[in-house]
Design an enzyme around this catalytic site. Sequence first.
Site, PDB file in Angstrom:
ATOM      1  CG  HIS A 170      -4.793 -44.643   7.814  1.00 17.79           C
ATOM      2  ND1 HIS A 170      -3.820 -44.786   6.612  1.00 17.79           N
ATOM      3  CD2 HIS A 170      -3.719 -44.760   8.739  1.00 17.79           C
ATOM      4  CE1 HIS A 170      -2.786 -44.388   6.818  1.00 17.79           C
ATOM      5  NE2 HIS A 170      -2.876 -44.501   8.239  1.00 17.79           N
ATOM      6  CG  ASP A 187      -1.663 -50.097  13.298  1.00 12.60           C
ATOM      7  OD1 ASP A 187      -1.106 -48.953  12.925  1.00 12.60           O
ATOM      8  OD2 ASP A 187      -0.353 -50.572  13.184  1.00 12.60           O
ATOM      9  CB  ILE A 188       0.770 -55.028  11.341  1.00 15.78           C
ATOM     10  CG1 ILE A 188       0.990 -55.769  11.148  1.00 15.78           C
ATOM     11  CG2 ILE A 188       1.521 -53.900  11.009  1.00 15.78           C
ATOM     12  CD1 ILE A 188       1.341 -56.545   9.848  1.00 15.78           C
ATOM     13  CB  VAL A 228      -0.490 -47.277   4.435  1.00 15.57           C
ATOM     14  CG1 VAL A 228      -1.766 -47.545   3.841  1.00 15.57           C
ATOM     15  CG2 VAL A 228       0.401 -48.044   5.294  1.00 15.57           C
ATOM     16  CG  ASN A 241       0.255 -39.917  10.439  1.00 13.90           C
ATOM     17  OD1 ASN A 241       0.350 -38.726  10.993  1.00 13.90           O
ATOM     18  ND2 ASN A 241       0.431 -40.761  10.988  1.00 13.90           N
TER      19      ASN A 241
HETATM   20  P1  AMP Z   1       0.350 -44.025   8.720  1.00 13.33           P
HETATM   21  O1  AMP Z   1       1.847 -43.663   8.812  1.00 13.33           O
HETATM   22  O2  AMP Z   1      -0.644 -43.478   9.697  1.00 13.33           O
HETATM   23  O3  AMP Z   1       0.221 -44.080   7.735  1.00 13.33           O
HETATM   24  O4  AMP Z   1      -0.176 -45.599   9.422  1.00 13.33           O
HETATM   25  C1  AMP Z   1      -0.597 -46.961   8.858  1.00 13.33           C
HETATM   26  C2  AMP Z   1      -0.540 -47.201   9.550  1.00 13.33           C
HETATM   27  O5  AMP Z   1      -0.363 -48.971   9.410  1.00 13.33           O
HETATM   28  C3  AMP Z   1       0.718 -48.389  10.100  1.00 13.33           C
HETATM   29  O6  AMP Z   1       0.626 -48.032  12.004  1.00 13.33           O
HETATM   30  C4  AMP Z   1       1.019 -49.692  10.354  1.00 13.33           C
HETATM   31  O7  AMP Z   1       1.495 -49.896  11.740  1.00 13.33           O
HETATM   32  C5  AMP Z   1      -0.026 -49.805  10.066  1.00 13.33           C
HETATM   33  N1  AMP Z   1       0.147 -51.122   9.217  1.00 13.33           N
HETATM   34  C6  AMP Z   1       1.350 -50.741   8.264  1.00 13.33           C
HETATM   35  N2  AMP Z   1       1.331 -52.255   7.263  1.00 13.33           N
HETATM   36  C7  AMP Z   1       0.114 -52.996   8.303  1.00 13.33           C
HETATM   37  C8  AMP Z   1      -0.687 -53.881   7.773  1.00 13.33           C
HETATM   38  N3  AMP Z   1      -0.869 -55.057   7.242  1.00 13.33           N
HETATM   39  N4  AMP Z   1      -1.749 -54.315   8.819  1.00 13.33           N
HETATM   40  C9  AMP Z   1      -2.689 -53.963   9.744  1.00 13.33           C
HETATM   41  N5  AMP Z   1      -1.814 -52.537   9.849  1.00 13.33           N
HETATM   42  C10 AMP Z   1      -0.030 -51.802   9.270  1.00 13.33           C
END
Ligand code: AMP
Length: 119
Positions: A105, A36-37, A101, A92
Site C-alpha cells: 500500500h 487510514d484507521i 500490514v 514502507n
Molecule cells: P504500514 O505500517 O506502512 O504497514 O501501514 C499500515 C497502516 O494501516 C497503518 O497506518 C494503520 O493505521 C493502517 N490500518 C491498520 N488497520 C487498518 C484498518 N482496519 N483500516 C484502515 N487502516 C488500517
Amino acid sequence: MSSVAYDPNNVFAKILRGEIPSKKIYEDAHVLAIEDINPAAPVHVLVMPKAAYQSFDDFVAQAAPADVGAFFASVQKVAEKLGLKHYRLISNHGSEAGQTVFHFHVHILAGKPLGRLLP
Ligand code: AMP
C-alpha cells in the site's frame, strides 16, 4: 523481495474480501483506496492494488510493468480526487522500515504542513 509468503489473512486482504469494514475513497477493478484507521495527518489515505503483493518491493519485482505504472497512475488519480495540492507519499517495505500490514500500500498524507521527512 520478501522471504516469507503473502499472508491472505492480513487486515487489508480481509478488507478487500469485504470481511471487515473500511471507509472507501476510491475503487476500480484493480485498486482500492481507503481512509487510514489511525490517521497521521488530516488526510491519510491508503491506496492498494487488489492483487496480493506484500510490499512495494514485491509489487515492482513481480507485477507486469504496465500494472505497476497503472497503479501509480491510480495513486495520482486518488490525490486529484481528494483535491490535494500538496501531499506526501510513503510506502514502507519491511518491518524495520515501519511496515505493519503486509499487503502493499501507499500512504497519501496531506492536510497540514508535514515538515521534515522523519521526526
Ligand atoms: P504500514 O505500517 O506502512 O504497514 O501501514 C499500515 C497502516 O494501516 C497503518 O497506518 C494503520 O493505521 C493502517 N490500518 C491498520 N488497520 C487498518 C484498518 N482496519 N483500516 C484502515 N487502516 C488500517
